[in-house]
Write a protein that holds these residues in place. Structure first.
Motif, mmCIF file in Angstrom:
data_model
loop_
_atom_site.group_PDB
_atom_site.id
_atom_site.type_symbol
_atom_site.label_atom_id
_atom_site.label_comp_id
_atom_site.label_asym_id
_atom_site.label_seq_id
_atom_site.Cartn_x
_atom_site.Cartn_y
_atom_site.Cartn_z
ATOM 1 N N SER A 53 62.730 -17.196 -58.306
ATOM 2 C CA SER A 53 62.245 -17.439 -56.952
ATOM 3 C C SER A 53 62.699 -18.798 -56.424
ATOM 4 O O SER A 53 63.023 -18.933 -55.242
ATOM 5 N N ALA A 54 62.712 -19.806 -57.279
ATOM 6 C CA ALA A 54 63.151 -21.134 -56.850
ATOM 7 C C ALA A 54 64.623 -21.117 -56.459
ATOM 8 O O ALA A 54 65.029 -21.772 -55.488
ATOM 9 N N PHE A 55 65.430 -20.368 -57.192
ATOM 10 C CA PHE A 55 66.852 -20.254 -56.853
ATOM 11 C C PHE A 55 67.026 -19.661 -55.461
ATOM 12 O O PHE A 55 67.799 -20.172 -54.648
ATOM 13 N N LEU A 92 59.110 -14.033 -55.525
ATOM 14 C CA LEU A 92 58.127 -14.140 -56.605
ATOM 15 C C LEU A 92 57.283 -12.878 -56.708
ATOM 16 O O LEU A 92 57.015 -12.386 -57.810
ATOM 17 N N VAL A 93 56.894 -12.310 -55.579
ATOM 18 C CA VAL A 93 56.119 -11.069 -55.594
ATOM 19 C C VAL A 93 56.962 -9.918 -56.136
ATOM 20 O O VAL A 93 56.488 -9.106 -56.946
ATOM 21 N N VAL A 94 58.220 -9.845 -55.720
ATOM 22 C CA VAL A 94 59.096 -8.774 -56.214
ATOM 23 C C VAL A 94 59.318 -8.918 -57.722
ATOM 24 O O VAL A 94 59.242 -7.932 -58.467
ATOM 25 N N ALA A 95 59.570 -10.128 -58.200
ATOM 26 C CA ALA A 95 59.776 -10.339 -59.634
ATOM 27 C C ALA A 95 58.512 -10.031 -60.427
ATOM 28 O O ALA A 95 58.579 -9.453 -61.522
ATOM 29 N N ALA A 96 57.356 -10.376 -59.883
ATOM 30 C CA ALA A 96 56.100 -10.076 -60.575
ATOM 31 C C ALA A 96 55.842 -8.576 -60.637
ATOM 32 O O ALA A 96 55.400 -8.050 -61.661
ATOM 33 N N MET A 97 56.134 -7.880 -59.551
ATOM 34 C CA MET A 97 55.936 -6.430 -59.546
ATOM 35 C C MET A 97 56.895 -5.743 -60.520
ATOM 36 O O MET A 97 56.508 -4.802 -61.217
ATOM 37 N N LEU A 98 58.137 -6.213 -60.577
ATOM 38 C CA LEU A 98 59.081 -5.613 -61.515
ATOM 39 C C LEU A 98 58.708 -5.899 -62.966
ATOM 40 O O LEU A 98 58.855 -5.043 -63.834
ATOM 41 N N ARG A 133 59.928 -12.119 -71.126
ATOM 42 C CA ARG A 133 59.362 -10.984 -70.402
ATOM 43 C C ARG A 133 57.927 -11.274 -69.957
ATOM 44 O O ARG A 133 57.503 -10.871 -68.891
ATOM 45 N N THR A 134 57.130 -11.966 -70.777
ATOM 46 C CA THR A 134 55.733 -12.234 -70.441
ATOM 47 C C THR A 134 55.517 -13.654 -69.952
ATOM 48 O O THR A 134 54.406 -14.029 -69.636
ATOM 49 N N SER A 135 56.554 -14.453 -69.890
ATOM 50 C CA SER A 135 56.439 -15.824 -69.438
ATOM 51 C C SER A 135 56.515 -15.888 -67.920
ATOM 52 O O SER A 135 57.015 -14.983 -67.270
ATOM 53 N N VAL A 136 56.010 -16.977 -67.357
ATOM 54 C CA VAL A 136 56.092 -17.154 -65.912
ATOM 55 C C VAL A 136 57.320 -17.967 -65.520
ATOM 56 O O VAL A 136 57.615 -18.097 -64.342
ATOM 57 N N LYS A 137 58.045 -18.488 -66.497
ATOM 58 C CA LYS A 137 59.219 -19.301 -66.191
ATOM 59 C C LYS A 137 60.316 -18.486 -65.521
ATOM 60 O O LYS A 137 60.968 -18.961 -64.590
#
Length: 113
Positions: free
Chosen positions: A25-27, A65-71, A15-19
């Motif tokens: 996003s890479a997928f 990546l922006v959407v995943a970070a916001m969520l 949950r707190t990792s950037v992986k």
């Protein structure tokens, strides 16, 4: 758990990792690259459009990546009292909070409510 609660040297949770967001996003970037490379060239007889494929992959990577970070930033744990069953009783077998014996012994079927 917040980032301030992390101890140095221990791996972070997903949950707190950037992986997680990076893999997500890479997928989508690879998926967009392949899709744009196939569809933008217009067939196998023409030259593949790598310029459009890289542009589409970059856009897909940044947007996802922006959407995943916001969520992940909007995630909030539920309070402990919410999982204890202290809410409203929604059972149709005991309407209006009555006991099982007060309904006269007949149970009404749940009519899709």
């Amino acid at each position: 758990m917040t980032v301030a609660d992390q101890t140095p040297g221990e791996p972070r949770k997903m949950r707190t990792s950037v992986k997680g967001p990076l893999m997500f996003s890479a997928f989508f970037a690879v998926l967009a690259f392949v899709a744009v490379l196939i569809f933008a060239s217009g067939g196998s007889a023409r030259v593949p459009r790598f310029d459009l494929a890289f542009t589409g992959a970059g856009i897909a990577f940044i947007v996802s990546l922006v959407v995943a970070a916001m969520l992940s930033m909007s995630y909030k744990e539920n309070a402990d009292h919410l999982g204890k069953g202290s809410g409203v009783n929604l059972s149709s077998k005991r309407p209006h909070g009555g006991s099982p014996d007060s309904s006269g012994g007949t149970e009404t079927p749940d009519a899709g409510h």
